[in-house]
Design an enzyme around this catalytic site. Structure first.
Site, mmCIF file in Angstrom:
data_model
loop_
_atom_site.group_PDB
_atom_site.id
_atom_site.type_symbol
_atom_site.label_atom_id
_atom_site.label_comp_id
_atom_site.label_asym_id
_atom_site.label_seq_id
_atom_site.Cartn_x
_atom_site.Cartn_y
_atom_site.Cartn_z
ATOM 1 N N ASP A 166 13.400 -20.959 30.280
ATOM 2 C CA ASP A 166 13.951 -22.345 29.877
ATOM 3 C C ASP A 166 12.842 -23.474 29.868
ATOM 4 O O ASP A 166 13.214 -24.535 29.433
ATOM 5 C CB ASP A 166 14.856 -22.388 31.111
ATOM 6 C CG ASP A 166 14.525 -22.708 32.507
ATOM 7 O OD1 ASP A 166 13.361 -22.382 32.795
ATOM 8 O OD2 ASP A 166 15.307 -23.494 33.182
ATOM 9 N N GLU A 415 11.615 -11.880 36.472
ATOM 10 C CA GLU A 415 12.900 -11.360 36.105
ATOM 11 C C GLU A 415 12.949 -10.610 34.891
ATOM 12 O O GLU A 415 13.447 -10.841 33.638
ATOM 13 C CB GLU A 415 13.809 -12.652 35.555
ATOM 14 C CG GLU A 415 13.963 -13.518 37.048
ATOM 15 C CD GLU A 415 14.939 -14.572 36.824
ATOM 16 O OE1 GLU A 415 15.522 -14.916 35.589
ATOM 17 O OE2 GLU A 415 15.321 -15.006 37.921
ATOM 18 N N TYR A 471 21.452 -16.788 42.225
ATOM 19 C CA TYR A 471 22.158 -17.827 41.748
ATOM 20 C C TYR A 471 23.675 -17.902 41.881
ATOM 21 O O TYR A 471 24.241 -18.581 41.465
ATOM 22 C CB TYR A 471 21.600 -18.385 40.264
ATOM 23 C CG TYR A 471 20.483 -18.941 40.364
ATOM 24 C CD1 TYR A 471 20.067 -20.305 40.606
ATOM 25 C CD2 TYR A 471 19.366 -18.068 39.942
ATOM 26 C CE1 TYR A 471 18.746 -20.591 40.577
ATOM 27 C CE2 TYR A 471 18.127 -18.525 39.815
ATOM 28 C CZ TYR A 471 17.821 -19.869 40.304
ATOM 29 O OH TYR A 471 16.458 -20.372 39.944
ATOM 30 N N TYR A 475 25.130 -20.247 39.120
ATOM 31 C CA TYR A 475 25.471 -19.562 37.696
ATOM 32 C C TYR A 475 26.824 -18.576 37.721
ATOM 33 O O TYR A 475 27.131 -18.050 36.806
ATOM 34 C CB TYR A 475 24.342 -18.621 37.220
ATOM 35 C CG TYR A 475 23.146 -19.825 36.543
ATOM 36 C CD1 TYR A 475 23.469 -20.683 35.651
ATOM 37 C CD2 TYR A 475 22.018 -19.659 37.091
ATOM 38 C CE1 TYR A 475 22.393 -21.530 35.262
ATOM 39 C CE2 TYR A 475 20.884 -20.488 36.751
ATOM 40 C CZ TYR A 475 21.089 -21.354 35.831
ATOM 41 O OH TYR A 475 20.020 -22.224 35.106
ATOM 42 N N GLU A 509 13.917 -17.542 44.285
ATOM 43 C CA GLU A 509 14.680 -18.557 43.616
ATOM 44 C C GLU A 509 15.980 -18.552 44.093
ATOM 45 O O GLU A 509 16.712 -17.476 44.110
ATOM 46 C CB GLU A 509 14.578 -18.245 41.894
ATOM 47 C CG GLU A 509 13.399 -18.703 41.281
ATOM 48 C CD GLU A 509 13.532 -18.726 39.669
ATOM 49 O OE1 GLU A 509 14.418 -18.666 39.394
ATOM 50 O OE2 GLU A 509 12.360 -18.245 39.333
HETATM 51 C C1 GCB Z 1 15.576 -18.410 36.618
HETATM 52 C C2 GCB Z 1 14.305 -18.517 36.141
HETATM 53 C C3 GCB Z 1 13.588 -19.851 36.052
HETATM 54 C C4 GCB Z 1 14.900 -20.749 35.580
HETATM 55 C C5 GCB Z 1 16.017 -20.653 36.380
HETATM 56 C C6 GCB Z 1 16.969 -21.701 36.515
HETATM 57 O O1 GCB Z 1 16.044 -17.196 37.025
HETATM 58 O O2 GCB Z 1 13.274 -17.862 36.685
HETATM 59 O O3 GCB Z 1 12.617 -19.801 35.041
HETATM 60 O O4 GCB Z 1 14.375 -21.957 35.615
HETATM 61 O O5 GCB Z 1 16.306 -19.324 36.610
HETATM 62 O O6 GCB Z 1 17.220 -22.556 36.985
HETATM 63 O O7 GCB Z 1 18.004 -21.196 35.472
#
Ligand code: GCB
Length: 600
Positions: A166, A415, A471, A475, A509
């Protein structure tokens, strides 16, 4: 000389001059520059600051999104006093590929937009004159290159990058360019690895020189400039009594000075700051100097307004002050090795770094930002070429950063797709090849994506400790369903707990996009309240499992991304805004981190 990555410095044997400032710049939309002899003169250039990403300066979209070849040029005066030395140009980062020409002569090419390279220009240089330095660069993304993506051609003929990640594909000369000079017989590289005894430490060093003639001596000084150990030879031990150890958030540094002499004449000298410390993984503990450490910190980006991914010492200083204020002790250089000044800051401030290579986008589903594909990434026919480039960059990253006490571990992928068996041979080769590269034998790891779970990943055997990117609450299982997100997270962690895996797990993360200033009671997603609730959920979970040895929420600050229907002018998961002011969640997390001892 071209494999040399030692950081430049000026002393009585060496010369270093930054060539930052305004360079000439030109897009090469038709890739005609070479045929049209732009190596001799860029026609009608515009001015472009260096270091900087070119993108955000422009007010038209075609220029900001420009994809393809582009050129930089600068006249560089080389003083006659440097005659007899090797002359080089050192590029901190040319994103993503560059070919260097000096006075019309092609010198070398380099691929990899986040690591330095040196161009030996000795044979091309004219002393006491201006020399024309020209770079042909390119910022396309491909599946067989790092970071991974595609380059599409739109119906109107313009190229466009389609990253499988992203963050914005900021391009240009993102870090400083140096004119350097060094003696023919010079220090090429060194290593320094500590072992600890009872109030004594041994620093085992090796020195490589460009020629075999001459002898090498090494001196170690403490912070009061007192000599604490000396040794002779290209390898040896420096024994330090009563060492002041480098510790997390309590850094002590020593200055290592290497001299090359012949017939009582000093040929070369190189000095650097090192720290005396050990790093070990013991069961589910991460240990520094034999003491367990719990990681508190962030995933980050090199990203700021106007100059994009340019290294900016001022932004970096602010980021360190913010991290210190938060009570953090670590960060990951997501998703590429950062400017060398960052590691120097971290060495001095006692921060631990998980150093990551730009192996990001190795997952077709991640291309979902752009309408992803189903195929397993590692089954692609591009992976052989990719492996070569990947290993090349892992090698350079370790080569560059191996002597920093702050570097805790090497992250070899972000990832990747490990939920198909086709990933295993690639991982086997990469982990084996990497083992021999670090004299300090730091742990190797990679981040496991949401889809690569305890149940689904085929590559759990490889890391020395685990980084989990998860997430729930954002997500999936978002908003009012977050309680199911927490339950799912606990279900997975219960499986890790019940397994015979005895290695640390760090959450590298997790987070929620948050629009600063958006308040809502009760919370909704994107509000400041929801970001806090999500962090509280994760923190409850972390506190329930002993093997979780660190937390690094995503992200320290908001950052620019590709355009898309999941992003409102960038990724807003920062605890701080893009201009580095706190969101409410920063105050909450700060209190938690101040309440957690640095080491326990
Ligand atoms: C992830 C990625 C990171 C993104 C993040 C997101 O898993 O490693 O580069 O910015 O999610 O916020 O979607």
């Amino acid at each position: 000389m071209e494999q040399e990555l030692l950081y430049p410095l000026t002393n009585k044997c060496r010369f270093d001059q930054k060539l930052d400032g305004l360079w000439d710049f030109k897009f090469d939309r038709e890739s005609q520059g070479l045929a049209d002899n732009w190596t001799a003169k860029l026609p009608d250039p515009i001015k472009m600051p260096v270091p900087a990403s070119f993108n955000d300066f422009f007010t038209d979209k075609d220029s900001r999104e420009y994809t393809g070849d582009f050129w930089y040029a600068k006249r560089v005066f080389v003083p006659g006093s440097l005659r007899g030395k090797l002359i080089g140009l050192r590029f901190g980062a040319a994103t993503h590929r560059a070919t260097v020409y000096v006075n019309g002569q092609e010198i070398r090419s380099h691929e990899g937009g986040f690591l330095p390279f040196l161009a030996d220009i000795t044979s091309a240089v004219k002393f006491d004159e201006d020399n024309l330095v020209v770079l042909k660069m390119n910022n396309e993304l491909h599946r067989d290159a790092l970071p991974a993506g595609d380059t599409a051609v739109l119906k109107n003929g313009k190229k466009m990058v389609k990253p499988f990640f992203d963050f914005y594909n900021y391009s240009g000369l993102n870090r400083s360019v140096h004119l350097v000079a060094m003696p023919e017989n010079h220090v090429v590289d060194y290593t320094a690895v500590s072992s600890l005894g009872d109030d004594v430490a041994t620093v085992h060093y090796t020195v490589t020189t460009s020629q075999s003639a001459g002898s090498v001596s090494v001196t170690l000084r403490d912070e009061n400039d007192q000599i604490v150990a000396t040794s002779n030879g290209r390898s040896g031990d420096l024994v330090v009594q009563h060492p002041q150890l480098w510790n997390v958030r309590d850094a002590h540094l020593y200055t290592l000075t290497i001299q090359v002499t012949a017939n009582d004449q000093l040929l070369d000298e190189y000095s650097d700051e090192i720290g005396i410390r050990t790093i070990t993984i013991a069961g589910h503990q991460i240990e520094v100097n034999g003491q367990p450490v719990y990681l508190k910190g962030f995933g980050r980006h090199e990203d700021s307004i106007y100059a994009g991914r340019a290294f900016d010492l001022n932004v970096e200083k602010r980021d360190f002050e913010l991290m210190k204020w938060m009570g953090a002790n670590s960060f990951r250089t997501s998703h590429y090795p950062y400017d060398e000044e960052v590691y120097r800051f971290a060495d001095r401030e006692g921060f631990l770094i998980i150093d990551e290579v730009p192996a990001v986008g190795f997952k077709m589903a991640a291309a979902s930002f752009l309408g992803g594909l189903d195929q397993s990434f590692f089954a692609g026919d591009w992976t052989e070429e990719l492996y070569k480039k990947h290993l090349d960059q892992v090698t350079d990253m370790i080569h560059r950063d191996k002597n920093h006490p702050s570097v805790l571990a090497w992250s070899l992928f972000n990832e990747p797709d490990t939920s198909s068996k086709s990933a295993v041979p690639y991982f086997e080769k990469m982990f084996a090849a990497t083992k021999a590269l670090d004299p300090d034998q730091r742990p190797r790891t990679f981040t496991l994506n949401e889809d690569d779970t305890f149940d689904t990943s085929y590559c759990k055997q490889f890391p020395d400790f685990y980084l989990l990117n998860r997430y729930p609450g954002w997500y999936h299982k978002w908003g009012y369903e977050i309680s199911d997100g927490e339950a799912g997270l606990r279900e997975e962690l219960d499986k890790w707990a019940a397994s015979d895996i005895d290695k640390p797990v760090v959450f590298s993360e997790y987070g929620a996009d948050t629009q600063p200033g958006l308040h809502k009671l009760p919370s909704v997603m994107w509000s400041e309240e929801y970001q806090i609730e999500l962090l509280q959920m994760f923190n409850r979970v972390f506190d329930s499992y002993d093997f979780i040895r660190g937390e690094q929420p995503w992200n320290l600050a908001d950052f620019q991304t590709v355009e898309g229907n999941m992003r409102v002018n960038g990724n807003k998961k920062g605890l701080f805004t893009r201009d580095r002011q706190p969101k409410e969640a920063a105050f909450y997390l700060r209190q938690r981190w101040l309440d957690i001892d640095n080491n326990f």
